[in-house]
Design a protein around this motif. Structure first.
Motif, mmCIF file in Angstrom:
data_model
loop_
_atom_site.group_PDB
_atom_site.id
_atom_site.type_symbol
_atom_site.label_atom_id
_atom_site.label_comp_id
_atom_site.label_asym_id
_atom_site.label_seq_id
_atom_site.Cartn_x
_atom_site.Cartn_y
_atom_site.Cartn_z
ATOM 1 N N TRP A 1 93.657 -15.957 -25.773
ATOM 2 C CA TRP A 1 93.256 -17.346 -25.621
ATOM 3 C C TRP A 1 92.587 -17.807 -26.907
ATOM 4 C CZ3 TRP A 1 94.525 -20.536 -21.679
ATOM 5 C CH2 TRP A 1 94.930 -19.959 -20.477
ATOM 6 N N THR B 1 90.016 -5.481 -23.320
ATOM 7 C CA THR B 1 89.632 -6.866 -23.552
ATOM 8 C C THR B 1 88.807 -7.020 -24.814
ATOM 9 O OG1 THR B 1 87.683 -6.614 -22.144
ATOM 10 C CG2 THR B 1 89.701 -7.432 -21.110
ATOM 11 N N TYR C 1 86.471 -10.208 -26.971
ATOM 12 C CA TYR C 1 85.868 -11.521 -26.854
ATOM 13 C C TYR C 1 85.196 -11.935 -28.143
ATOM 14 C CZ TYR C 1 86.338 -10.701 -21.831
ATOM 15 O OH TYR C 1 86.824 -10.428 -20.573
ATOM 16 N N PHE D 1 82.610 -15.618 -20.449
ATOM 17 C CA PHE D 1 84.044 -15.690 -20.163
ATOM 18 C C PHE D 1 84.589 -14.308 -19.836
ATOM 19 C CE2 PHE D 1 85.179 -19.694 -22.850
ATOM 20 C CZ PHE D 1 84.160 -20.392 -22.222
ATOM 21 N N ILE E 1 88.466 -12.432 -19.408
ATOM 22 C CA ILE E 1 89.918 -12.503 -19.442
ATOM 23 C C ILE E 1 90.480 -11.394 -18.560
ATOM 24 C CG2 ILE E 1 90.129 -11.046 -21.507
ATOM 25 C CD1 ILE E 1 92.557 -12.775 -22.318
ATOM 26 N N LEU F 1 91.625 -16.838 -17.656
ATOM 27 C CA LEU F 1 90.385 -16.912 -18.402
ATOM 28 C C LEU F 1 89.347 -17.560 -17.503
ATOM 29 C CD1 LEU F 1 88.995 -16.375 -21.153
ATOM 30 C CD2 LEU F 1 89.478 -18.767 -21.715
ATOM 31 N N TYR G 1 92.561 -25.473 -25.024
ATOM 32 C CA TYR G 1 92.696 -24.033 -24.925
ATOM 33 C C TYR G 1 94.164 -23.646 -24.890
ATOM 34 C CZ TYR G 1 87.723 -23.355 -24.183
ATOM 35 O OH TYR G 1 86.360 -23.303 -24.349
ATOM 36 N N CYS H 1 97.068 -20.526 -24.716
ATOM 37 C CA CYS H 1 97.466 -19.169 -24.404
ATOM 38 C C CYS H 1 98.518 -18.733 -25.416
ATOM 39 C CB CYS H 1 98.030 -19.107 -22.981
ATOM 40 S SG CYS H 1 98.602 -17.485 -22.459
#
Length: 123
Positions: free
Chosen positions: A36, A58, A60, A68, A70, A81, A94, A96
């Motif tokens: 994202w 993951t 971030y 957040f 994911i 998300l 946002y 993808c």
């Protein structure tokens, strides 16, 4: 070819939650990860979060870490998300995206992009 369609954006107040969805079709399993990104008017597109298809690892950006989350459902080729404690600074379109390379924080690693979904957080 991979097609990505985002949904779930909207106008919300600060502090509330929102969940974005990314429905993927095509050769998603050939991608290394799904990510994202977000882009505010006049600003560069920035990395938000990513998840690998095979291991579910993951990643971030510090700006969203702890707020957040994911996740993905491989069988449905869907990535989510979950956005909690939204701030006005989170306002952006946002996107993808599907990555073919392992450097998941750079947009150059992503070959396919959705059209984006607008998230607006009122101050």
């Amino acid at each position: 070819q991979v097609q990505l369609v985002e949904s779930g954006g909207g106008l919300v107040q600060t502090g509330v939650s929102l969940r974005l969805s990314c429905a993927a079709s095509g050769r998603t399993l050939s991608s290394y990860a799904m990510g994202w990104f977000r882009q505010a008017p006049g600003k560069e597109r920035e990395f938000v979060a990513a998840i690998t298809w095979t291991g579910g690892t993951t990643y971030y950006d510090d700006s969203v870490k702890g707020r957040f989350t994911i996740s993905r459902v491989n069988a449905r080729n869907t990535v989510y998300l979950q956005m909690n404690s939204l701030k006005s600074e989170d306002t952006a379109v946002y996107y993808c995206a599907a990555a073919s390379r392992s450097r998941i924080a750079t947009p150059e690693s992503y070959n396919y992009w959705g059209q984006g979904t607008q998230v607006t957080v009122s101050s």
